[in-house]
Write an enzyme that holds these catalytic residues in place. Structure first.
Site, PDB file in Angstrom:
ATOM      1  N   THR A  46       0.802  -1.225   0.000  1.00 21.20           N
ATOM      2  CA  THR A  46       0.000   0.000   0.000  1.00 21.20           C
ATOM      3  C   THR A  46       0.832   1.272   0.000  1.00 21.20           C
ATOM      4  OG1 THR A  46      -0.177  -0.126   2.425  1.00 21.20           O
ATOM      5  CG2 THR A  46      -1.977  -1.085   1.130  1.00 21.20           C
ATOM      6  N   THR A  67      -2.358  -6.880  -1.304  1.00 27.99           N
ATOM      7  CA  THR A  67      -3.201  -6.343  -0.241  1.00 27.99           C
ATOM      8  C   THR A  67      -4.660  -6.377  -0.681  1.00 27.99           C
ATOM      9  OG1 THR A  67      -2.986  -4.091  -1.116  1.00 27.99           O
ATOM     10  CG2 THR A  67      -1.394  -4.779   0.555  1.00 27.99           C
ATOM     11  N   ASP A 147     -24.366  -2.121   4.888  1.00 28.48           N
ATOM     12  CA  ASP A 147     -23.587  -2.219   3.654  1.00 28.48           C
ATOM     13  C   ASP A 147     -24.470  -1.771   2.491  1.00 28.48           C
ATOM     14  OD1 ASP A 147     -22.256  -3.186   1.271  1.00 28.48           O
ATOM     15  OD2 ASP A 147     -21.015  -4.422   2.586  1.00 28.48           O
ATOM     16  N   ARG A 209      -9.475   1.728   6.875  1.00 27.60           N
ATOM     17  CA  ARG A 209      -8.533   2.748   6.429  1.00 27.60           C
ATOM     18  C   ARG A 209      -8.634   3.931   7.391  1.00 27.60           C
ATOM     19  NH1 ARG A 209      -6.094  -0.464   3.998  1.00 27.60           N
ATOM     20  NH2 ARG A 209      -5.560  -0.536   1.779  1.00 27.60           N
ATOM     21  N   ASP A 233      -6.362   0.456  14.419  1.00 26.55           N
ATOM     22  CA  ASP A 233      -5.240  -0.182  13.737  1.00 26.55           C
ATOM     23  C   ASP A 233      -4.778   0.657  12.560  1.00 26.55           C
ATOM     24  OD1 ASP A 233      -3.433  -2.440  13.223  1.00 26.55           O
ATOM     25  OD2 ASP A 233      -4.654  -2.752  11.423  1.00 26.55           O
ATOM     26  N   GLU A 238      -0.849   7.992   7.774  1.00 23.31           N
ATOM     27  CA  GLU A 238       0.192   7.005   8.086  1.00 23.31           C
ATOM     28  C   GLU A 238       1.402   7.241   7.177  1.00 23.31           C
ATOM     29  OE1 GLU A 238      -1.184   2.993   7.653  1.00 23.31           O
ATOM     30  OE2 GLU A 238      -2.968   3.301   8.860  1.00 23.31           O
ATOM     31  N   HIS A 255      -1.334  -0.766  11.926  1.00 20.42           N
ATOM     32  CA  HIS A 255      -1.888  -1.259  10.659  1.00 20.42           C
ATOM     33  C   HIS A 255      -1.419  -2.693  10.398  1.00 20.42           C
ATOM     34  CE1 HIS A 255      -3.362   0.120   6.415  1.00 20.42           C
ATOM     35  NE2 HIS A 255      -3.754  -1.114   6.704  1.00 20.42           N
ATOM     36  N   GLY A 258      -4.320  -7.320   9.498  1.00 17.26           N
ATOM     37  CA  GLY A 258      -4.302  -8.371   8.485  1.00 17.26           C
ATOM     38  C   GLY A 258      -2.946  -9.016   8.287  1.00 17.26           C
ATOM     39  N   TYR A 259      -2.043  -8.865   9.250  1.00 19.55           N
ATOM     40  CA  TYR A 259      -0.657  -9.274   9.047  1.00 19.55           C
ATOM     41  C   TYR A 259      -0.328 -10.678   9.546  1.00 19.55           C
ATOM     42  CZ  TYR A 259       1.712  -5.294   6.951  1.00 19.55           C
ATOM     43  OH  TYR A 259       2.173  -4.345   6.056  1.00 19.55           O
TER      44      TYR A 259
END
Length: 376
Positions: A46, A67, A147, A209, A233, A238, A255, A258-259
């Site tokens: 990103t 990503t 949504d 985000r 997160d 950033e 962030h 998702g790591y």
């Protein structure tokens, strides 16, 4: 041979494409126009802004980002210039769900309330939000779903308005892409106006985000006790994060939701396979051969006297200690990018085997539904 420039922090990638291409690995900050002038393809994260400033006049025909998000790619420019681009949708969705599970357990501990007595509002019910929905239902929470794109497409009663989510949720968690403008705008979706409608004492979780939440408005809501707390997160601007906001946050991480190693392996695999299809390289259905094992893959839980939520919390915290990520960021916020680049191995629930001692069948079903392996 085609020429590929790749971010040197993309895991599991080195050595995979070299038999078929000339690959140059660079730090994301060094992937600039001069560096990629003769490249046919880019494999990025990103932090690389793939726009006209980077791409104009180059030979680039393919961009793969390992990503879920792709707001760092100017898709309009790419489409207009016959540059194929791809992301990795859903690659780390289970990892983010694990992060949310750990955050929920911390919130429950802090508030003294059982999760089964709370309502969670999920804003954005795609790959990640759907897994968070299943998690919350497994933990006995009441779930509200918001949504608008899915609601328009599916035309059913499963979804509620953002106003209802704000007004009725004890916990609000955001899982939307960053969209600037239009009817599905998410830029500053959570601002002073929306925060003023929030159920007083609610919690906010943002792992989507940073720009989805207006930082100054969030600080006001936390200072004025409109919100009980925030789990963040992701951050505006950033890696230069808002330090006062970090200090206000209940949990603050760099962030990395998702790591997980699993999510990284999925993302790299998806991009490599798409690149190989595009250039017709003789590599098909590739996946990393060795994803590191967790340090302690076995856990025995003495269930005697424990509630189902306590049992679930023990398993979840064993798989992921969210406080360790929080402490590292607070200790030195200037290491935001370094913490991401050198993130320790984290494995998802299915990598752990749980033995429930004196556990009921309901407890066994709970642990299995979360995704852990049961032994004994």
């Amino acid at each position: 041979m085609i020429r590929i420039t790749a971010d040197n922090k993309i895991p599991f990638l080195k050595g995979v494409l070299e038999p078929f291409a000339q690959v140059t690995y660079l730090p994301g900050s060094q992937i600039d126009r001069d560096a990629i002038m003769d490249s046919d393809a880019l494999v990025v994260r990103t932090r690389t802004k793939c726009n006209s400033d980077l791409l104009s006049g180059t030979r680039v025909r393919f961009i793969g980002t390992a990503t879920i998000g792709f707001d760092h790619i100017d898709t309009g420019f790419c489409n207009a210039n016959n540059i194929r681009w791809t992301n990795a949708p859903g690659c780390n969705s289970t990892s983010v769900m694990q992060y949310i599970a750990a955050a929920l357990m911390k919130i429950s501990s802090e508030s003294g309330l059982s999760l089964s007595r709370l309502t969670i509002g999920i804003v954005g019910v795609g790959n990640v939000g759907s897994k968070v929905q299943k998690l919350a239902q497994t933990l006995g929470m009441k779930v509200l779903l918001n949504d608008p794109p899915r609601q328009r497409k599916e035309k059913n009663d499963n979804f509620v308005s953002i106003e209802q989510v704000l007004e009725e949720s004890d916990i609000i968690t955001l899982h939307v892409p960053l969209i600037h403008g239009g009817k599905d705008n998410t830029f500053h979706l959570i601002d002073a106006n929306t925060l003023d409608k929030v159920n007083k004492g609610a919690w906010l979780i943002n792992s989507s985000r940073g720009e989805v939440v207006e930082s100054d408005a969030l600080k006001e809501a936390l200072t004025g006790e409109r919100l009980a707390g925030a789990v963040l997160d992701v951050w505006e601007k950033e890696p230069e994060i808002d330090i006062p906001l970090m200090h206000m946050a209940f949990l603050a991480t760099p962030h990395i939701a998702g790591y997980s190693a699993d999510g990284k392996a999925n993302g790299t695999s998806m991009v490599v396979n798409e690149l190989c299809r595009f250039f017709d390289l003789p590599l098909r259905d590739w996946f990393p051969s060795e994803v590191p094992e967790p340090a302690d893959p076995l856990l025995a839980i003495d269930c005697h006297g424990k509630s189902h939520e306590e049992i679930a919390g023990r398993a979840i915290s064993h798989s992921y200690n969210i406080m360790a990520d929080d402490v590292r960021l607070r200790f030195d916020p200037s290491r935001f990018e370094k913490e991401r680049e050198n993130y320790p191995v984290r494995r998802e629930f299915p990598s752990y085997s749980i033995e429930l001692r004196d556990g009921t069948e309901e407890a066994r079903n709970l642990i299995s539904s979360l995704g852990f392996k049961l032994i004994g």
